[in-house]
Every structure is written in C-alpha cells, then in structure tokens.
Write an enzyme that holds these catalytic residues in place. Sequence first.
Site, PDB file in Angstrom:
ATOM      1  N   TRP A 319      -3.834 -16.594  21.160  1.00  0.00           N
ATOM      2  CA  TRP A 319      -2.800 -16.994  22.119  1.00  0.00           C
ATOM      3  C   TRP A 319      -2.071 -15.780  22.679  1.00  0.00           C
ATOM      4  CZ3 TRP A 319       2.527 -16.401  22.333  1.00  0.00           C
ATOM      5  CH2 TRP A 319       3.202 -17.168  23.282  1.00  0.00           C
ATOM      6  N   HIS A 320      -1.876 -14.777  21.852  1.00  0.00           N
ATOM      7  CA  HIS A 320      -1.129 -13.600  22.292  1.00  0.00           C
ATOM      8  C   HIS A 320      -1.921 -12.715  23.238  1.00  0.00           C
ATOM      9  CE1 HIS A 320       1.800 -14.569  19.110  1.00  0.00           C
ATOM     10  NE2 HIS A 320       2.632 -13.815  19.796  1.00  0.00           N
ATOM     11  N   GLY A 321      -3.226 -12.791  23.218  1.00  0.00           N
ATOM     12  CA  GLY A 321      -3.970 -11.952  24.144  1.00  0.00           C
ATOM     13  C   GLY A 321      -5.465 -12.013  23.910  1.00  0.00           C
TER      14      GLY A 321
END
Length: 464
Positions: A319-321
Amino acid sequence: MVFSSLQFIFIFIPIFFGCYYLVPECFKNGVLLIGSLCFYFVGTFHNPEYLILFIFGIFTDFAMGLWIERYPAYKKIFLTLGVGFRLLCLVIFKYSGFVLSEINRHVPEFHFTAEIVLPIGISFYTFQGISYLLDVYRGTVKAEESLLRYAVYIAMFEQLIAGPIVTYPQVRKELCRRKIRITSIADGFGLFLFGLGLKVLLANPVGKLWTQICVIGFESISTPLAWMGIIAFSFQIYFDFFGYSLMAMGLGRMLGFKLPKNFDHPYTSRTMTEFWRRWHITLGAWFREYVYIPLGGNRDGRIATIRNLLIVWLLTGVWHGAGYNFVLWGTVLFLIITAEKLFIGRFMNRVPIAGHIYMAVLIPLTWAIFAIEDVGQLGIFFTRLFPFFGQGVWSVFRYDYLKYLSLYYPFFIAGILFSTKLPYRILERIKSRIVIRSMLAVILFASVYCMYRGFDDPFLYFRF
C-alpha cells in the site's frame, strides 16, 4: 497546493472559510464540496483527467452503495463492481509503472516509456470508498441517499490528500448537521498552526540531513553519520506526517468535524506491535477492520493468525508504494511482530528500559528499508550502519559526522523532546490564553518566514 504553503494560508483559507461561515447551514455542504474540488483541481492542474476520475469514482461508490441496499439478491455483484473499480484504478496508477519498468529491465525487446503520474491522495480516498461499500454490504450503515453528502465525505479537502483515513460512520452525523462554535474555530486554528510548526520548523530542516547524505552517497559516509542520517529521516517522516495529521484535525474542527486521531506518541513504544497501534492509527484500524478480522483474526489458532498477519503486513507494505523495498519492509515488520507475539513481546513490556532500547534500534532500521528504494543501495547503507559487514567505521573524511552534528544537533534535541509526551503535557497545563496565542503567533511568523524563503518541502506521504 499544500497546507504548508503561503497560497493555502493567505488565499485559500480566508476565501473558503469566509464563504463557509457566511452561508446558512443548509448550504455549507455545497460550499465545502466546491472548495474541496477546487483544492483538488489545483493539485491536478497538469492532469485534469484525474479530477474527472475522482468525480467518477464518487458517482460509482454512491450508485453501488444504493444498489447493494436496494437489490440484496445482487449485492455481491455490486460490491465486486464497486470495490473492483477502486482497486483497478489504484493498481493501474500506483503499480503499473513499476511493473512496466521491470519488464523493460528484464526484457530488452520491450520498450515502454510512457510516464504514469500517481494521482494525489488516491491511496487514501480509495480506502475510504472501499470501507463505505463494505459497511453498506455488511449492513453496519445505511446507504447514503444524498449524493452531495457522500461527495463531501470523500472529497473533504482537510483529509483528502494524506488522511487520516475516515470511515463513513465516523462523520455520518456531522455530514447531516454540525455545530460550529467560536471556540472550536479557535482551537482548530491553533491545532493547525501547531501542526504547521512541526512540519515546517522541525520535519523540513532535520530532513535536510538525510537528503545531503543521499547526495553524498552511502559509500562515502562514516558509521556515525549513517546512524545520524537515518535517525534524521525517522524524525522527518514522523513530524511531517504527524504535523499534517494535526493540521487536518484542526481544519476539521474549523469545519465542524471531529476527525480521528492518527498518532499517539509512537516513538515511546516498547515493542513494534505497540508502535503500529500508535503510528498511522487510522490505517492500522482499516486493515484490522476490513482485512485482518474478516480473514479470521486470531480466532482460528496460531498458524492461521500468523498467516493473517503475513497478509496484512504484505498489503501494508505494498500500500505504501510499488517497489521491492516496500515488500521487504512489510515482511520485516511481520517477522518482528510475529517474534514479539511468540517470544519477546512480554519481556519488552515487563522491562521498559529494554523495550525502549530495543525500539530505539529497530525504528531507524525499519525506516531505512522504507526510505531506500534501491535494494542494492540499501545493502551498502547497512554495511555503513554495521561496519563489521563492510569497509570499517570511518569514511574518507574520518570525522564527517562532527560537521553535521554541529549543524543539526538542535533539531535532534527537539525531535527527541517532541517525540515524548512531556511538551504536550506542559502545553495542556498552560491556562493563559495570552501565552498560548503568543506561542502560536511565533510559530506562524517563523513558519511563514521559512515558507517565504523557500525552506519548505512537500509532505512525504503525498507520494504514497
């Protein structure tokens, strides 16, 4: 346009809030929606199609929510369509660029050079839309029958770009009716200014050290400077995101909304499990409510619990990258948290000194994995952190760390201090309004001066 900009503070806030407070209550949602869409349009000025996509997503969520409720025989189909659309957009814009670049790298015959720009805030408003559809599907909330109110829920500018992630039940009552008092406006603006100070006066300057180290190159720094750099990044990402969250909460109070708290002094935690209960609280709550518990949580035995934790932490990393380092970061957090649950967690909680030392080492190490996207460079950086794996303690410039320590030590002291509860407890005990207003005025003046001189950076979480 970002919160920590002169345009937002001296143009957007006076014009928007002037209109918002002057109109009758029945028109406030309309003004808030128009203002939020204008705010988002400025951020997508060079990609106006993203505003169209954003609006189309609102219409899709709204329609699917109504149809899930009105046609229960087909509600799984409508849920799949609604959630599928949100996830498809997220995958295309956030991950397809990484996939295509990897194909280019491994298949020389394949040449795809189109640049895919990530729409700002897509990770956050995607999760809000999905949570709404799941809540309607499960029957925990009634589908919103007003398109205006639902559009305001998704588009509210104070939390649109980087959270906190707000679920529909948390703001449902305020969407229909909210009370705005002078005291809430004053308190909200004070909270906004305090968050602005953490961002502009602490996160930005301490983060310059990490930027400088990245420019120098990890091969050329000493072990003390490597540790100083990743600690500086740890302070930067905390006060950057914490400051933004306080600014969002303050703006929410000025609008008549009570947004959820997103941080609770995470750097004072004794275990990584506790840390992630205190860091980005709304994201952790989202994964717990909509992924971990539906998978079974910890109800089906130890093996199933570990499996569910692995899924959650891999999804948290992704989700963060898009990058191997984010997958590695999520995996490392899973391993640490699993080890705490099975072996060392109780000891760390029983012996606070051991727990704080343990976290003082682990926090910067995990942020190093998060910050360095090139896995090869990450390996080099760890050989500088732990010189017995690499070239030794010292760099070409033996005492390079002394130069940077003399420049940045005030920000390290401030970072340590404001990571604890002490300054906030002191502020709570100050009863004099004159003292509080004077402090806020100093923060505003100093922040404006730094922004005017160009000493400002975008919020780190905008890229996620």
